[in-house]
Design an enzyme around this catalytic site. Structure first.
Site, PDB file in Angstrom:
ATOM      1  N   ARG A  51       0.860  -1.182   0.000  1.00 36.53           N
ATOM      2  CA  ARG A  51       0.000   0.000   0.000  1.00 36.53           C
ATOM      3  C   ARG A  51       0.894   1.230   0.000  1.00 36.53           C
ATOM      4  O   ARG A  51       2.115   1.128   0.149  1.00 36.53           O
ATOM      5  CB  ARG A  51      -1.018  -0.001   1.159  1.00 36.53           C
ATOM      6  CG  ARG A  51      -0.597  -0.562   2.469  1.00 36.53           C
ATOM      7  CD  ARG A  51       0.527   0.143   3.144  1.00 36.53           C
ATOM      8  NE  ARG A  51       0.299   1.569   3.297  1.00 36.53           N
ATOM      9  CZ  ARG A  51       1.227   2.466   3.511  1.00 36.53           C
ATOM     10  NH1 ARG A  51       2.515   2.082   3.606  1.00 36.53           N
ATOM     11  NH2 ARG A  51       0.960   3.728   3.632  1.00 36.53           N
ATOM     12  N   ALA A  53       1.038   5.278  -2.028  1.00 35.48           N
ATOM     13  CA  ALA A  53       0.879   5.714  -3.429  1.00 35.48           C
ATOM     14  C   ALA A  53       1.983   5.195  -4.360  1.00 35.48           C
ATOM     15  O   ALA A  53       1.711   4.536  -5.369  1.00 35.48           O
ATOM     16  CB  ALA A  53       0.815   7.235  -3.465  1.00 35.48           C
ATOM     17  N   ARG A  93      -7.535  -0.179  -6.708  1.00 34.14           N
ATOM     18  CA  ARG A  93      -7.733   0.906  -5.747  1.00 34.14           C
ATOM     19  C   ARG A  93      -7.961   2.201  -6.544  1.00 34.14           C
ATOM     20  O   ARG A  93      -7.221   2.476  -7.487  1.00 34.14           O
ATOM     21  CB  ARG A  93      -6.522   1.040  -4.809  1.00 34.14           C
ATOM     22  CG  ARG A  93      -6.367  -0.211  -3.932  1.00 34.14           C
ATOM     23  CD  ARG A  93      -5.514   0.036  -2.721  1.00 34.14           C
ATOM     24  NE  ARG A  93      -6.148   0.929  -1.772  1.00 34.14           N
ATOM     25  CZ  ARG A  93      -5.513   1.468  -0.731  1.00 34.14           C
ATOM     26  NH1 ARG A  93      -4.242   1.221  -0.536  1.00 34.14           N
ATOM     27  NH2 ARG A  93      -6.140   2.261   0.111  1.00 34.14           N
ATOM     28  N   GLN A 199      -1.776   2.616   9.969  1.00 30.55           N
ATOM     29  CA  GLN A 199      -0.489   2.682   9.252  1.00 30.55           C
ATOM     30  C   GLN A 199       0.563   3.476  10.028  1.00 30.55           C
ATOM     31  O   GLN A 199       1.757   3.218   9.890  1.00 30.55           O
ATOM     32  CB  GLN A 199      -0.673   3.312   7.863  1.00 30.55           C
ATOM     33  CG  GLN A 199      -1.444   2.459   6.873  1.00 30.55           C
ATOM     34  CD  GLN A 199      -2.911   2.835   6.844  1.00 30.55           C
ATOM     35  OE1 GLN A 199      -3.479   3.238   7.855  1.00 30.55           O
ATOM     36  NE2 GLN A 199      -3.541   2.701   5.693  1.00 30.55           N
ATOM     37  N   ASP A 240      -2.001  11.081  -2.026  1.00 29.10           N
ATOM     38  CA  ASP A 240      -2.371  10.012  -2.960  1.00 29.10           C
ATOM     39  C   ASP A 240      -2.784  10.557  -4.318  1.00 29.10           C
ATOM     40  O   ASP A 240      -2.708   9.847  -5.317  1.00 29.10           O
ATOM     41  CB  ASP A 240      -3.487   9.170  -2.340  1.00 29.10           C
ATOM     42  CG  ASP A 240      -2.967   8.472  -1.100  1.00 29.10           C
ATOM     43  OD1 ASP A 240      -2.386   7.391  -1.220  1.00 29.10           O
ATOM     44  OD2 ASP A 240      -3.074   9.055   0.004  1.00 29.10           O
TER      45      ASP A 240
END
Ligand code: MRU
Length: 362
Positions: A51, A53, A93, A199, A240
């Site tokens: 995960r 960007a 995603r 995260q 992102d």
């Protein structure tokens, strides 16, 4: 970056195999997982085994390269197989622009070589390697540009994980912190835990610990308090997707931090490679926001005192939940955007200049 004695990247490819640091296992276990087929790679992105960007941008590019290697040798059948695979990878995603950038770079390289299928396969692997290499290089330069914004002994607030695990190497928001630390400064990082997936707690705290950088994990709700009490001199977050007007999508909760930082007069910087800018996206209102499974809010995962990883429910049974994964911070709250080409204002002109720096021909 280093893990023990070893230098690791978050993702890499050897032959037709993609290697990934298995991020949901962190911080309790450090493991590498592999994928042999583009569908497995797509699943790893969707399930957030990888995960962040830049990391999903490179992984998407490697997945597209795997598809080119798997596809039939007849040019017509190759085209159909490859186009279907690209759509599958793109559907994993919706918010991070780097995913579309990475897959797009490989697709372009393939299309340029067709109908020569073996040249297309070679071009796909080469383009995916370039995407990864450029991501690592851009993040290293973000560190150099951003480190000069950090004063000696400053308190830094960060949200989610925009460190090396979120890219191929170095990271975006944490790269200036790593550079400042390596220059002998002593930054102190306030790490938001970043509910629901954690995260910050799982990844950012682990990364900073590995680099020997002083930090404290805080509940997401505590950042405003530390800003108010003068403990935080700068906020550094990743992104992102960046729209043409300078609005920025980042992990849910970023907007709240930006508003409080603005109220307190604390500089709020977004660090991102220029591949995060979406030239087709006029404003933050146009950025698709991923809504993830409600269970991520209703449950939490962690290690108990016996060392067992457990998932426990934190809400009454039958409770409904909403789980937007990102929010949009309006450009007016952003002091500047730190890119590999320097620091630019979050304005239409600043974004246009950033894109020009990336691609002078535009
Ligand atoms: O949902 P994730 O973990 O893939 O979210 C992306 C992020 O890591 C953050 O939003 C980050 O700040 C953006 S920069 C990689």
């Amino acid at each position: 970056m280093r893990v023990g004695d070893h230098h690791y990247r978050t993702v890499w490819m050897e032959g037709s195999k993609v290697f990934l640091i298995d991020q949901p296992k962190l911080p309790h276990r450090f493991e590498i997982t592999t994928t042999d087929h583009h569908r497995q790679t797509a699943k790893a992105i969707k399930d957030m085994v990888v995960r962040g960007a830049g990391a999903i941008g490179a992984t998407g590019a490697y997945g597209a390269a795997q598809a080119a290697l798997e596809a039939p040798s007849d040019p017509h059948d190759f085209r159909i197989y490859f186009a279907t695979a690209v759509e599958h990878l793109r559907a994993t995603r919706p918010t991070a622009q780097n995913l579309f950038y990475g897959i797009g770079r490989v697709s372009k390289a393939v299309m340029k070589e067709l109908p020569d299928v073996s040249a297309a396969r070679e071009a796909a692997v080469a383009a995916a390697g370039e995407v990864a290499e450029e991501d690592a290089g851009a993040c290293r330069r973000i560190g150099e540009h951003g480190a000069s914004l950090i004063g000696e002994g400053w308190g830094i607030s960060t949200h989610c994980n925009a460190g090396w695990l979120a890219f191929v190497d170095w990271g975006s928001a944490l790269s200036p912190v790593y550079a400042a630390h390596r220059r002998g400064q002593r930054p102190f990082v306030y790490v938001d835990e970043t509910r629901p997936r954690g995260q910050g707690a799982n990844l950012t705290a682990w990364e900073l610990g590995g680099e020997g950088i002083s930090h404290a994990l805080i509940a997401d709700n505590a950042a405003g308090h530390f800003m108010q009490r003068g403990a935080i001199q700068i906020v550094l977050v990743g992104s992102d997707r960046i729209a043409r007007n300078g609005d920025v999508a980042n992990k849910i909760g970023t907007y709240t931090h930006a508003v409080v930082a603005h109220e307190m007069g604390i500089p709020f910087y977004v660090a991102a490679p220029t591949t995060t800018i979406d030239p087709q996206c006029p404003s933050g209102d146009d950025i698709p926001i991923e809504e993830r499974d409600a269970d991520e809010v209703l449950y939490t995962v962690g290690r108990d005192d016996e060392g067992q990883i457990r998932r426990v429910r934190v809400a009454p049974s039958g409770c409904a939940a909403r789980n937007p994964a990102f929010d949009v911070t309006p450009a007016r709250y952003i002091t500047g955007i730190i890119t590999e080409h320097g620091v630019f204002p979050a304005t239409p002109d600043g974004i246009a200049r950033t894109l020009k720096a990336r691609d002078p021909a535009t």
